[in-house]
Design a protein around this motif. Sequence first.
Motif, short mmCIF file in Angstrom:
data_model
loop_
_atom_site.label_atom_id
_atom_site.label_comp_id
_atom_site.label_asym_id
_atom_site.label_seq_id
_atom_site.Cartn_x
_atom_site.Cartn_y
_atom_site.Cartn_z
N ILE A 207 1.22 -1.16 -0.63
CA ILE A 207 -0.03 -0.26 0.35
C ILE A 207 1.24 1.41 0.29
CG2 ILE A 207 -2.15 -0.94 1.12
CD1 ILE A 207 -1.12 0.10 3.47
N VAL A 210 -1.60 5.93 1.71
CA VAL A 210 -3.32 5.63 2.54
C VAL A 210 -3.21 6.96 3.87
CG1 VAL A 210 -1.44 4.61 4.90
CG2 VAL A 210 -3.34 4.11 4.37
N TYR A 219 -6.59 4.41 -0.08
CA TYR A 219 -5.21 3.92 -0.26
C TYR A 219 -5.42 3.29 -1.47
CZ TYR A 219 -6.16 -1.00 0.84
OH TYR A 219 -6.85 -2.45 0.32
#
Length: 349
Positions: A207, A210, A219
């Motif tokens: 990810i 975020v 995200y």
Amino acid sequence: MKKQPPASKGYLALFATFLVVLGVAGVAHLGSQSKDGAGPQGLSFQVATSTVIAGPSLLIVDGQGSRIIVDGVERPTVWPDDTSLLGTPLSTLVGRKVLTGELAYLLPEFVLATSSAGFRSPDGRRSAHRAPSRQDGTGVVRVRYGNEERTYVLRLADGHAITDVNPIGWWDSETMAVTGFVTSSRLLFAVSLAGDVEHVAFLPDTIDRVRAERGMIRYLRIEPGEGLESAPRPPSSLHSVSRDGMDTVVAEEAERIILRYVESADGVPAYETDDGEGVAGNLGATDRLGRGAPIGFLVDGRVLLVRGAELIAIDLSTGVVARIAEAPGDDGAIFPLLSSVVDGTPQNR
């Protein structure tokens, strides 16, 4: 929305109707051309003949100072008089940094807050900050309220430590959004001002960018390169996580990498891909906007893009493009405003 027809067909249509509707055809032909030749796919791309916008629309802050656009006219801000035009208290106004697309806040006299400002709560009263972990690795979040400061040591109800803790914003004015690890799993938490810690969802390892906004978590999910020093690779996707842990894909690119994103008040995403192109729209119904980095939405729904040295707005329903202002420098930020002015009185839209 129709794609722009080839130029040859446009000229034939213009010639065929020349004697009947010369004026109308001429205006339509000029309006169908992009100023820089980079028209969006899926939009009837037209350059507006006027940049006038009813009511206050934007506050722009950079190293040159701050300026406001009111009724299509740009001028330097006046402190504190122009705070009445913001449509919200200064402490709750949220913008975007030009260089990164990250959240931006203001201090008195329209000064841009530094990164040390943390994440402001929606009511503007508090800010959440990462703090050094304890000696045993347990993560810590620090919350500032005026001159007061409170430290939250994050553990699960069973006493298990949460490590590598990062505040990413607020679910609401009473609840922080925090990421952290328990053993090897990356988790998303809700941490109340009373100190209660609630596990909301698991998060993937791949990810990026975020953050929490308007009670949701967004995200980017990206594919890492083949080696430690390799750049990410497609596909990529933009996700939204609700307070009950529901993870939804709101945009995805099979052949491109999403670099940065913004979202309108009603949840329409706009983002920039690694080929320098702007994209807007919900999953399965996106429009490519030509070159540029989306940086926000006006209150009327138009998406704002930084395109070279210009700040432009594109109406997603008509494809009409308007030059709004000179783009701020890389040290700047843009704050879309939330109200119009009627008889000198701010009116929320």
